[in-house]
Design a protein around this motif. Structure first.
Motif, PDB file in Angstrom:
ATOM      1  N   ASN A   1      22.101   2.900 -23.281  1.00 61.69           N
ATOM      2  CA  ASN A   1      21.391   2.406 -22.096  1.00 61.69           C
ATOM      3  C   ASN A   1      21.666   0.917 -21.932  1.00 61.69           C
TER       4      ASN A   1
ATOM      5  N   SER B   1      21.446   4.420 -17.643  1.00 64.06           N
ATOM      6  CA  SER B   1      22.331   5.000 -18.651  1.00 64.06           C
ATOM      7  C   SER B   1      23.660   4.259 -18.744  1.00 64.06           C
TER       8      SER B   1
ATOM      9  N   TYR C   1      13.455  12.216 -25.939  1.00 62.68           N
ATOM     10  CA  TYR C   1      13.475  11.799 -24.539  1.00 62.68           C
ATOM     11  C   TYR C   1      12.049  11.651 -24.021  1.00 62.68           C
TER      12      TYR C   1
ATOM     13  N   SER D   1      12.504   8.019 -18.730  1.00 56.19           N
ATOM     14  CA  SER D   1      13.655   7.322 -19.308  1.00 56.19           C
ATOM     15  C   SER D   1      14.921   7.705 -18.549  1.00 56.19           C
ATOM     16  N   PRO D   2      15.964   6.873 -18.608  1.00 58.60           N
ATOM     17  CA  PRO D   2      17.219   7.241 -17.943  1.00 58.60           C
ATOM     18  C   PRO D   2      17.820   8.510 -18.546  1.00 58.60           C
ATOM     19  N   TYR D   3      18.428   9.329 -17.672  1.00 58.85           N
ATOM     20  CA  TYR D   3      19.211  10.462 -18.167  1.00 58.85           C
ATOM     21  C   TYR D   3      20.448   9.928 -18.885  1.00 58.85           C
ATOM     22  N   LEU D   4      20.937  10.687 -19.887  1.00 57.22           N
ATOM     23  CA  LEU D   4      22.175  10.267 -20.543  1.00 57.22           C
ATOM     24  C   LEU D   4      23.368  10.484 -19.616  1.00 57.22           C
TER      25      LEU D   4
ATOM     26  N   THR E   1      24.472  12.819 -15.906  1.00 58.31           N
ATOM     27  CA  THR E   1      24.050  13.677 -14.808  1.00 58.31           C
ATOM     28  C   THR E   1      25.143  14.702 -14.505  1.00 58.31           C
TER      29      THR E   1
ATOM     30  N   GLY F   1      17.331  18.092 -17.737  1.00 57.17           N
ATOM     31  CA  GLY F   1      16.879  16.742 -18.042  1.00 57.17           C
ATOM     32  C   GLY F   1      18.011  15.792 -18.353  1.00 57.17           C
ATOM     33  N   PRO F   2      17.877  15.038 -19.449  1.00 52.49           N
ATOM     34  CA  PRO F   2      18.805  13.943 -19.739  1.00 52.49           C
ATOM     35  C   PRO F   2      20.220  14.376 -20.080  1.00 52.49           C
TER      36      PRO F   2
END
Length: 404
Positions: free
Chosen positions: A232, A254, A272, A276-279, A281, A304-305
């Motif tokens: 991140n 991310s 997670y 929080s930011p997704y790893l 998409t 999700g992430p």
């Protein structure tokens, strides 16, 4: 002072779970340690990895009913019809995130004035979890990931973990692994990630620094372990740090794509948090430089992430493909598919070893509090319901209970 009457209950959830909170030898050790302070019995069960006779052989009373017990220890959610009013239960309730499928469970617990203490909520004064199956989720998840990689590319075939008698047999299977010069990234720094590292290190794969991982080519398979500060970055371009991320995660986005461009196999062992930011998409996965083609998602947050995790998989059928173009399920061997392992109950595959590990933590951190007192309010903080009401910390669940 009267002995604390503790019962190890049978698991009633379907499909059956073979794990136990205390093994037979751990029950015997508890009795030897606390003597007259504890009265411990075990409920009869035909699904455990450990048989009733295994407990009887250690001198335990194995009984049909638990109505005379004060404290009842289990693993998974207790079926409604098995909940005994006005008892204290310890188990993983899966209610604190307002999981819809367990609303009736929490309602029944409140109606029957049961005290519910959730294993997941037991933390020390610094908020660190004291007990769980995370380590074995990591162990089995990493193993399943390497099994997936071998099947994806037709390189080798490992026996499913649940078909192994124990961890020792599973680790013998690791000798079959033959890997090309791939790069593996492992996210997370907690119990799950450390369990995964035990398997990676057992295989003999070299660990490298994240900077070297991103900037160098290697003549052997390597892996790197990365935390939130690696995948991140601050939106304002400022200095990133682990401490700052947990304090201000909404100020981050991310930066995982720099790893995705260099990685063949991704093991997701991170925690997670909502928001929080997704790893990565679904759009990230379409990028021509996105290299990952095998994901072992131990964390298993659906939609999700980790974009390729579109559903949980099962112990019996642990692998599916995610087509990066159609964003739908596909053959996991297809060239434009990511092979996904996303089993959401991994420790169940090695019930003997996972139970042993869990029981050691229970004996070290929790049983002394149950039997001799809880001066730091550890049990109190993990108590979701008591005397027919939600406790103050978990009052936010009232709308969930009410179906709002």
């Amino acid at each position: 002072m009267a002995a604390v009457k503790i019962g190890v209950i049978k698991e009633g959830k379907v499909p059956p779970d073979k794990r136990v909170p205390l093994t037979p030898t751990q029950c015997k050790s508890t009795i030897d340690t606390y003597g007259d302070e504890v009265d411990l019995t075990v409920q009869k069960s035909d699904v455990r990895k450990f048989t009733d006779f295994d407990y009887e052989r250690q001198g335990l009373d194995v009984v049909d009913q638990m109505h005379d017990r004060d404290v009842l220890l289990g693993v998974k959610e207790v079926p409604l019809e098995m909940l005994i009013p006005q008892k204290t239960y310890f188990f993983f309730s899966h209610t604190i995130k307002e999981q819809p499928y367990n609303r009736d469970l929490l309602r029944t617990i409140l109606e029957r004035k049961i005290t519910l203490i959730d294993w997941e909520c037991l933390t020390d004064v610094n908020g660190k979890r004291l007990i769980g199956f995370g380590r074995y989720a990591g162990v089995v998840g990493a193993y399943n990931g390497f099994r997936t990689y071998g099947l994806r590319y037709g390189l080798y075939s490992l026996k499913p973990a649940h078909e192994c008698a124990d961890r020792a047999e599973m680790e013998q299977e690791l000798e079959k692994i033959q890997l090309p010069n791939i790069k593996i990234v492992l996210t997370g720094r907690g119990r799950v990630a450390h369990g995964a590292m035990e398997v990676i290190d057992k295989i003999g794969i070299r660990k490298v620094d994240p900077t070297d991982y991103l900037n160098r080519d290697f003549s052997e398979p390597v892996y790197t372990q990365v935390g939130v500060e690696h995948y991140n970055r601050r939106k304002d371009g400022g200095e990133r740090s682990r401490k700052d991320f947990f304090k201000n995660y909404r100020d981050y986005e991310s930066d995982f794509m720099r790893f995705a461009r260099s990685t063949d196999f991704f093991i997701a062992g991170h925690f997670y948090a909502e928001g929080s930011p997704y790893l990565f998409t679904r759009e990230d996965a379409k990028d021509k430089d996105f290299r990952i083609r095998v994901v072992a998602d131990i964390s298993c947050d659906i939609d999700g992430p980790v974009a390729s995790t579109i559903r949980p998989s099962t112990i019996v059928d642990p692998i599916y493909g995610y087509n990066i173009e159609t964003e739908e399920e596909d053959d996991y061997r297809a060239s434009n598919a990511i092979a996904v392992m996303a089993v959401d109950n991994l420790p169940c595959e090695l019930p003997l070893d996972a139970s042993q590990d869990f029981g050691e933590e229970l004996m070290k951190h929790i049983l002394p509090l149950i039997i001799r007192g809880d001066k730091d309010d550890i049990l109190e903080r993990a108590t979701i319901a008591k005397d027919g009401d939600l406790t103050e910390k978990y009052r936010y669940l009232q709308d969930y209970v009410d179906g709002k």
